[in-house]
Design a protein around this motif. Sequence first.
Motif, PDB file in Angstrom:
ATOM      1  N   SER A  88       0.823  -1.215   0.000  1.00  0.00           N
ATOM      2  CA  SER A  88       0.000   0.000   0.000  1.00  0.00           C
ATOM      3  C   SER A  88       0.857   1.265   0.000  1.00  0.00           C
ATOM      4  CB  SER A  88      -0.938   0.008   1.205  1.00  0.00           C
ATOM      5  OG  SER A  88      -0.214   0.180   2.416  1.00  0.00           O
ATOM      6  N   LYS A  89       2.158   1.123   0.311  1.00  0.00           N
ATOM      7  CA  LYS A  89       3.047   2.283   0.355  1.00  0.00           C
ATOM      8  C   LYS A  89       4.055   2.288  -0.803  1.00  0.00           C
ATOM      9  CE  LYS A  89       2.696   2.989   5.345  1.00  0.00           C
ATOM     10  NZ  LYS A  89       3.438   3.131   6.624  1.00  0.00           N
ATOM     11  N   VAL A  90       3.762   1.481  -1.823  1.00  0.00           N
ATOM     12  CA  VAL A  90       4.668   1.389  -2.974  1.00  0.00           C
ATOM     13  C   VAL A  90       4.304   2.420  -4.028  1.00  0.00           C
ATOM     14  CG1 VAL A  90       5.312  -0.047  -4.964  1.00  0.00           C
ATOM     15  CG2 VAL A  90       5.283  -1.032  -2.667  1.00  0.00           C
ATOM     16  N   THR A  91       5.316   3.100  -4.531  1.00  0.00           N
ATOM     17  CA  THR A  91       5.161   3.972  -5.684  1.00  0.00           C
ATOM     18  C   THR A  91       6.312   3.670  -6.636  1.00  0.00           C
ATOM     19  OG1 THR A  91       4.883   6.263  -6.422  1.00  0.00           O
ATOM     20  CG2 THR A  91       6.503   5.876  -4.693  1.00  0.00           C
ATOM     21  N   THR A  92       6.278   4.224  -7.825  1.00  0.00           N
ATOM     22  CA  THR A  92       7.299   3.900  -8.825  1.00  0.00           C
ATOM     23  C   THR A  92       7.860   5.162  -9.456  1.00  0.00           C
ATOM     24  OG1 THR A  92       5.670   3.721 -10.623  1.00  0.00           O
ATOM     25  CG2 THR A  92       6.199   1.702  -9.385  1.00  0.00           C
ATOM     26  N   GLU A  93       9.027   5.013 -10.069  1.00  0.00           N
ATOM     27  CA  GLU A  93       9.597   6.096 -10.859  1.00  0.00           C
ATOM     28  C   GLU A  93      10.480   5.487 -11.936  1.00  0.00           C
ATOM     29  OE1 GLU A  93      11.904   8.560  -8.249  1.00  0.00           O
ATOM     30  OE2 GLU A  93      13.666   7.267  -8.358  1.00  0.00           O
ATOM     31  N   TYR A  94      10.673   6.260 -12.996  1.00  0.00           N
ATOM     32  CA  TYR A  94      11.502   5.802 -14.110  1.00  0.00           C
ATOM     33  C   TYR A  94      12.884   6.445 -14.048  1.00  0.00           C
ATOM     34  CZ  TYR A  94       7.245   4.115 -16.456  1.00  0.00           C
ATOM     35  OH  TYR A  94       6.102   3.445 -16.779  1.00  0.00           O
ATOM     36  N   PRO A  95      13.941   5.665 -14.026  1.00  0.00           N
ATOM     37  CA  PRO A  95      15.266   6.250 -14.234  1.00  0.00           C
ATOM     38  C   PRO A  95      15.392   6.614 -15.706  1.00  0.00           C
ATOM     39  CG  PRO A  95      15.438   3.863 -14.110  1.00  0.00           C
ATOM     40  CD  PRO A  95      14.001   4.208 -13.826  1.00  0.00           C
ATOM     41  N   THR A  96      16.295   7.493 -16.041  1.00  0.00           N
ATOM     42  CA  THR A  96      16.463   7.879 -17.439  1.00  0.00           C
ATOM     43  C   THR A  96      17.562   7.031 -18.076  1.00  0.00           C
ATOM     44  OG1 THR A  96      18.184   9.537 -17.044  1.00  0.00           O
ATOM     45  CG2 THR A  96      15.886  10.245 -16.791  1.00  0.00           C
ATOM     46  N   PRO A  97      17.524   6.881 -19.403  1.00  0.00           N
ATOM     47  CA  PRO A  97      18.604   6.156 -20.077  1.00  0.00           C
ATOM     48  C   PRO A  97      19.974   6.768 -19.791  1.00  0.00           C
ATOM     49  CG  PRO A  97      16.744   6.441 -21.548  1.00  0.00           C
ATOM     50  CD  PRO A  97      16.449   7.257 -20.325  1.00  0.00           C
ATOM     51  N   GLY A  98      20.026   8.102 -19.671  1.00  0.00           N
ATOM     52  CA  GLY A  98      21.291   8.765 -19.384  1.00  0.00           C
ATOM     53  C   GLY A  98      21.844   8.363 -18.028  1.00  0.00           C
ATOM     54  N   GLN A  99      20.965   8.248 -17.036  1.00  0.00           N
ATOM     55  CA  GLN A  99      21.396   7.817 -15.707  1.00  0.00           C
ATOM     56  C   GLN A  99      21.880   6.370 -15.743  1.00  0.00           C
ATOM     57  OE1 GLN A  99      17.743   8.635 -13.777  1.00  0.00           O
ATOM     58  NE2 GLN A  99      18.269  10.731 -13.225  1.00  0.00           N
ATOM     59  N   SER A 100      21.201   5.561 -16.560  1.00  0.00           N
ATOM     60  CA  SER A 100      21.607   4.161 -16.663  1.00  0.00           C
ATOM     61  C   SER A 100      23.004   4.046 -17.260  1.00  0.00           C
ATOM     62  CB  SER A 100      20.606   3.387 -17.527  1.00  0.00           C
ATOM     63  OG  SER A 100      20.921   2.011 -17.565  1.00  0.00           O
ATOM     64  N   VAL A 101      23.270   4.822 -18.309  1.00  0.00           N
ATOM     65  CA  VAL A 101      24.595   4.793 -18.930  1.00  0.00           C
ATOM     66  C   VAL A 101      25.651   5.284 -17.948  1.00  0.00           C
ATOM     67  CG1 VAL A 101      26.036   5.814 -20.731  1.00  0.00           C
ATOM     68  CG2 VAL A 101      23.727   5.025 -21.278  1.00  0.00           C
ATOM     69  N   ALA A 102      25.328   6.368 -17.202  1.00  0.00           N
ATOM     70  CA  ALA A 102      26.287   6.918 -16.239  1.00  0.00           C
ATOM     71  C   ALA A 102      26.617   5.919 -15.138  1.00  0.00           C
ATOM     72  CB  ALA A 102      25.731   8.208 -15.626  1.00  0.00           C
ATOM     73  N   ARG A 103      25.690   5.005 -14.888  1.00  0.00           N
ATOM     74  CA  ARG A 103      25.900   4.013 -13.829  1.00  0.00           C
ATOM     75  C   ARG A 103      26.181   2.625 -14.399  1.00  0.00           C
ATOM     76  NH1 ARG A 103      21.530   5.175  -9.095  1.00  0.00           N
ATOM     77  NH2 ARG A 103      22.812   3.534  -8.156  1.00  0.00           N
ATOM     78  N   LYS A 104      26.771   2.602 -15.574  1.00  0.00           N
ATOM     79  CA  LYS A 104      27.176   1.348 -16.216  1.00  0.00           C
ATOM     80  C   LYS A 104      25.987   0.407 -16.409  1.00  0.00           C
ATOM     81  CE  LYS A 104      31.865   1.619 -14.337  1.00  0.00           C
ATOM     82  NZ  LYS A 104      32.922   0.932 -13.546  1.00  0.00           N
ATOM     83  N   ARG A 105      24.907   0.975 -16.915  1.00  0.00           N
ATOM     84  CA  ARG A 105      23.675   0.236 -17.212  1.00  0.00           C
ATOM     85  C   ARG A 105      23.165  -0.494 -15.962  1.00  0.00           C
ATOM     86  NH1 ARG A 105      23.336  -3.619 -21.129  1.00  0.00           N
ATOM     87  NH2 ARG A 105      21.279  -2.861 -21.719  1.00  0.00           N
ATOM     88  N   ALA A 106      23.039   0.279 -14.903  1.00  0.00           N
ATOM     89  CA  ALA A 106      22.611  -0.286 -13.620  1.00  0.00           C
ATOM     90  C   ALA A 106      21.259  -0.980 -13.687  1.00  0.00           C
ATOM     91  CB  ALA A 106      22.557   0.826 -12.563  1.00  0.00           C
ATOM     92  N   TRP A 107      20.378  -0.513 -14.574  1.00  0.00           N
ATOM     93  CA  TRP A 107      19.036  -1.094 -14.649  1.00  0.00           C
ATOM     94  C   TRP A 107      18.884  -2.079 -15.798  1.00  0.00           C
ATOM     95  CZ3 TRP A 107      19.908   4.033 -13.318  1.00  0.00           C
ATOM     96  CH2 TRP A 107      19.543   4.380 -12.020  1.00  0.00           C
ATOM     97  N   GLY A 108      19.997  -2.448 -16.395  1.00  0.00           N
ATOM     98  CA  GLY A 108      19.932  -3.463 -17.439  1.00  0.00           C
ATOM     99  C   GLY A 108      19.366  -2.942 -18.738  1.00  0.00           C
ATOM    100  N   ASP A 109      18.567  -3.766 -19.386  1.00  0.00           N
ATOM    101  CA  ASP A 109      18.037  -3.471 -20.710  1.00  0.00           C
ATOM    102  C   ASP A 109      16.791  -2.600 -20.601  1.00  0.00           C
ATOM    103  OD1 ASP A 109      17.261  -3.490 -23.314  1.00  0.00           O
ATOM    104  OD2 ASP A 109      17.222  -5.667 -23.536  1.00  0.00           O
ATOM    105  N   PHE A 110      16.794  -1.453 -21.274  1.00  0.00           N
ATOM    106  CA  PHE A 110      15.640  -0.554 -21.251  1.00  0.00           C
ATOM    107  C   PHE A 110      14.616  -0.873 -22.340  1.00  0.00           C
ATOM    108  CE2 PHE A 110      17.465   1.827 -18.015  1.00  0.00           C
ATOM    109  CZ  PHE A 110      16.814   3.016 -17.763  1.00  0.00           C
TER     110      PHE A 110
END
Length: 357
Positions: A88-110
């Motif tokens: 009931s306390k869960v919400t979501t957000e999208y990281p950006t592709p730029g942030q993923s690249v800066a973090r060595k594709r931390a979120w995997g495949d977009f």
Amino acid sequence: MNHMPTLNRRAFVIGTAAVGAGLTLGLDIPFGGPTVVRAADGSPEVNAWVVIRPDDTVVIRIARSEMGQGTLTGLAQLVAEELECDWSKVTTEYPTPGQSVARKRAWGDFSTGGSRGIRTSQDYVRKGGATARMMLVQAAANEWKVPASECTAANSVITHTPSGRTTTYGKVVEAAAKLEPPTEVKLKDPKDWKIAGKALKRLDTPDKTTGKMIYGIDIKLPGMLNAAIKDCPVFGGKLKSFDEAKVMDMKGVKKVVKVNDHAVAVVADTWWHAKTALDALSIVWDEGDNAKVSSASIAKWLEEGLDSAQPAFIGNQNGDAKAAVASAARKVEAVYNYPYQNHAAMEPLKRHRTLYC
């Protein structure tokens, strides 16, 4: 979204098989460490997938596009299941592709295509949730000076079983964010799932209902122009000519441009001005040989391809279907067909229904 300090932490590398491609994908996902990464509101990030606020709100990062198929809610359920948090306390957000690249594709495949958003990432997003839970439990155990094995987590509450002491995720997240991640991460047996795979209310419905959801077509930037494009109505056809003089004096129109050899676009100050001018633009098409193609001709072509005299590609064969049908006491035969359908997306999509970032 995040303040990103220089990261110098142990990486948690997960190998996952990309379905259908036979590829092992190495994901360098930052999971905890001495430097706390914070979200825009200052809340600490336990790992790339989970941010927890002091009021126990859980922000789950989603790296796939929601196109109506339920991916956003489904991925959040998978992370939340392993995290053992209060749904009931869960919400979501999208990281950006730029942030993923800066973090060595931390979120995997977009990339997002059909059901692959769940199928090809379920393993590592679950491990993200499980890792965050273990770090939160360890933080509580460190505070109580007890073994983590004596502690359990459920519904965003950590309990020290022998003493009955409890604390919440929001109270220990700051300490958890500084811990090194566990090297062994065990996932729950699906038979024990309480959130994943269950029919829950979708997380994206309220914002879509109230108009809060921002789509690509809603984005407005200073000085931004909009274009409306029209392709040849027949696949393989070409643009023969167009009369731009007819629309250049229309309100907001900046330019009319040819796009490759098969489309034309009107650029204007707003999308509506661009569309209105494009509708008024006189265009002559060279539709080519495919102008003669119809649903009937496509159906005939497909039927010819199913002719028993034609060689067939057999990818997998089990048993003898022909013999089974021939010896059946009763035979039921039916022919099904479906008319040709073309995708009609609300917004331009790249390569079928797939979005790539």
